[in-house]
Every structure is written in structure tokens, then in C-alpha cells.
Design a protein around this motif. Structure first.
Motif, short mmCIF file in Angstrom:
data_model
loop_
_atom_site.label_atom_id
_atom_site.label_comp_id
_atom_site.label_asym_id
_atom_site.label_seq_id
_atom_site.Cartn_x
_atom_site.Cartn_y
_atom_site.Cartn_z
N ASP A 1 0.77 -1.14 -0.12
CA ASP A 1 0.04 0.02 -0.06
C ASP A 1 0.74 1.39 -0.08
N ARG A 2 1.99 1.23 -0.15
CA ARG A 2 2.97 2.19 -0.30
C ARG A 2 3.50 2.42 -1.52
N SER B 1 2.66 15.81 -4.59
CA SER B 1 1.79 15.23 -3.56
C SER B 1 1.87 16.28 -2.30
N THR B 2 2.96 16.75 -2.22
CA THR B 2 3.13 17.76 -1.15
C THR B 2 2.10 19.18 -1.63
N HIS C 1 -1.01 13.02 4.55
CA HIS C 1 -1.84 12.15 3.58
C HIS C 1 -1.23 11.10 3.04
N THR C 2 0.07 10.93 2.78
CA THR C 2 0.57 9.93 2.18
C THR C 2 0.65 8.50 2.63
N ALA D 1 -6.57 9.13 0.95
CA ALA D 1 -5.90 10.25 0.36
C ALA D 1 -4.88 10.17 -0.66
N VAL D 2 -3.98 9.16 -0.63
CA VAL D 2 -3.37 8.59 -1.73
C VAL D 2 -4.11 8.46 -2.92
N HIS D 3 -5.40 7.59 -2.66
CA HIS D 3 -6.27 7.61 -3.98
C HIS D 3 -6.47 8.81 -4.64
N ARG D 4 -6.96 9.81 -3.79
CA ARG D 4 -7.40 11.20 -4.42
C ARG D 4 -6.15 11.87 -5.15
#
Length: 326
Positions: free
Chosen positions: A110-111, A132-133, A270-271, A276-279
Motif C-alpha cells: 500500500d506504499r 503530492s506535497t 496524507h501519504t 488520500a493517496v487514492h485522491r
């Protein structure tokens, strides 16, 4: 065996060395990645130099939070992935023990996220951390909307350039801040509506001029330090949001007196959150597909030249990301 960059003590780039280590097998729920390229970040420099925001394990510490490659082994219970899948790393909170400066990585499944179609390894290595930031800070935390004026410090950095592109993708108005007039043309070409040069312009006056005297709706700051109070004065009174994402200036940052909202953003907020990763992944993939987002690469080194890559990072003259191929 797999080549891995380690350091036994903190200090100059010369503390970095390459060693051979056994290639680990993935455990339950894990994948092993054959690394193709690594993104170099300011956090890497800070940790190597002994300015880590948290304690690190020495000796034989590792570095790196950003990489891309292909899955070459799956642990038991992993679904949705296959060997040969191209992926990007989304989070390495334990970088001092499992950093990405290596030929192979073993991580929880999942990472990782799928590498966007059409993105080569070098560009993919420069995507996740910066974008992502910028997305997490501007969209998730500050609630950036179309028409918002967004003041972006350290605008020629990876995060700064990502923020310019993301603001344009949303329909906001990016105002770039840089120290040197030499980068003005590059930032305008990158999509900044205006460039404020701190060696030439007064940041507060220039921001108010570009916002019809109102001030910026959002200030995205990667610098911190004493200049934070001045940036707060550049934000819209009462409804302005100043969100900090870095600390390039290690000097104390006074708490601003201006009546604005202060937000401190750490990307792991979020990461490490699958939703949040999906978004984030959906937003970045759409931006890559439409051409709205495109990582800016300054220089590419090889893993053998990791010391030279860190020397170049410390000079601070780059625009965009420094990438190391593995």
C-alpha cells in the motif's frame, strides 16, 4: 546483491558511500521493487547533514523517500499487483532504515501507486514528493479554489513548480517568488502569472499590486525563517491562509501578527492515508494525461555519482528536480 547508499556519520556529501547488501525477499503484504530512478529532495540533504527533524539510526543509515521502478517480486497475500508493473513509491517514513537510494526496495504494497501512463522513469522519479506535497497543501489543507491568488515561495524548486502547475490546473492564479531575476523567464514559462524577485521587489507591495490591493488568498511557503512575518502581511487579511511545507531557512520564524490562518503541513499526513493517496493519485494521473502537469527535471546523475548529486543540490542553483538513475 543490491547496491545501497549509506552513511555512518552525518556531514558533507562525502559521507555517502555505496555498499553491497543482500537482496531481501518481500514478506506478507509486501512487494519488492527494482529501482530505476530516484528523486533527490531537500529532506535528504538535511538528514545527511545532521539536521533531521527526528532522530535517525547511525551508523549505516540510508537516505531517500522518492523512487520509481518495476515490481519484481510479490509477498504472500498481495492482490492487484503483478511482477513487471511500473510503480512509484508513495511513502517511506522509515527512510533511515529503508531509504530509496538503492537498486532494490521492499515495501508494503500500500506504499506504491501505479506509474502514470506515458511518464518515463526519470519524470516519474520527480513526480510524487513535489506534486503530492503541493496538492496536499493547496487542495486538501488550504482549500484552493478557481480564482484564488496563490503566492508561492521558492518557486523554482520541485514543490514550487508543482504548485504553479497545480494552481493552473485548478484555475487559481499563481504568483511566483524567487531570489534571482535570472529565473524570472523560466517561471513565467512554467505558468506563473507574475514573478516577484526578492532581490528587486518588496514582496508585500508586489503581492498587493498583483491582487488589486487585497493580498494573496493562499501563501505556500517552503522557506520559513524570519521572512515568515512578511509573507503573512502579503496574505489577505482575516481570510488569507499561510501554509508552510518546508524549512529551507533554519533561523527562528516569528509567529505572524497578521490576522490570517496559519497551517503547518507535513506530507505524511496524507501519504500514509490510503484514501488520500487514492485522491492524490487520481489528481496527478489526470494532470499527466491532459498535459497540465509535467515534472521539470534540472539534472540527472547516476547512482555512482550520488556524492556529486548532493554537492549540486547544496549549491541551490537548480530549477526543478535532481534525479539519480539506478
Amino acid at each position: 546483491m543490491s547496491r545501497v547508499v549509506v552513511f555512518d556519520e552525518t556531514g558533507t556529501p562525502e559521507v555517502l558511500q555505496i555498499v553491497d547488501e543482500p537482496v531481501g525477499d518481500p514478506g506478507p503484504g509486501e512487494v519488492r521493487i527494482k529501482v530505476e530512478a530516484v528523486g533527490i529532495n531537500r529532506l535528504d540533504q538535511m538528514i545527511r547533514a545532521g539536521m533531521s527533524p527526528r532522530p535517525i539510526r547511525l551508523p549505516h543509515a540510508r537516505l531517500g523517500i522518492e523512487a520509481t521502478g518495476t515490481i519484481d517480486a510479490l509477498g504472500s497475500g498481495v492482490a492487484g499487483w503483478a511482477t513487471g508493473d511500473a510503480v512509484i513509491v508513495t511513502a517511506v517514513p522509515d527512510m533511515d532504515t529503508n531509504g530509496t537510494y538503492a537498486e532494490h526496495l521492499v515495501l508494503p504494497a500500500d506504499r506504491v501507486a501505479a506509474r502514470p501512463a506515458g511518464l518515463d522513469a526519470i519524470s516519474a522519479a520527480a513526480l510524487w514528493v513535489a506534486y503530492s506535497t503541493a496538492y496536499g497543501a493547496l487542495v486538501e489543507k488550504a482549500g484552493m479554489q478557481p480564482g484564488d491568488h496563490v503566492l508561492i515561495t521558492a518557486a523554482s524548486s520541485g514543490v514550487g513548480l508543482a504548485a504553479i502547475q497545480i494552481a493552473n490546473q485548478i484555475g487559481a492564479i499563481p504568483l511566483a517568488v524567487t531570489r534571482s531575476a535570472a529565473k524570472e523567464r523560466t517561471l513565467l514559462a512554467a505558468g506563473a502569472v507574475a514573478v516577484i524577485v526578492t532581490d528587486r521587489d518588496d514582496v508585500v507591495e508586489a503581492t498587493h499590486r498583483h491582487t488589486n490591493g487585497i493580498g494573496a488568498d493562499i501563501v505556500l511557503d517552503s522557506v520559513m525563517g524570519p521572512g515568515l512575518a512578511e509573507l503573512a502581511d502579503a496574505a489577505k487579511r482575516f481570510s488569507g491562509r499561510l501554509i508552510t511545507v518546508g524549512w529551507l531557512d533554519p533561523r527562528p520564524a516569528p509567529y505572524p501578527a497578521s490576522p490570517i490562518t496559519m497551517i503547518r503541513y507535513m506530507s505524511f499526513e496524507h501519504t500514509l492515508d490510503p484514501a488520500a493517496v487514492h485522491r492524490i493519485t487520481a489528481f496527478l494521473t489526470a494532470g499527466i494525461r491532459t498535459g497540465a502537469l509535467r515534472p521539470v527535471i534540472d539534472t540527472v546523475f547516476t547512482l555512482d555519482d550520488i556524492v556529486a548529486a548532493h554537492r549540486y543540490l547544496e549549491q541551490g542553483h537548480h530549477t526543478g528536480k535532481i534525479v539519480v538513475t539506478v
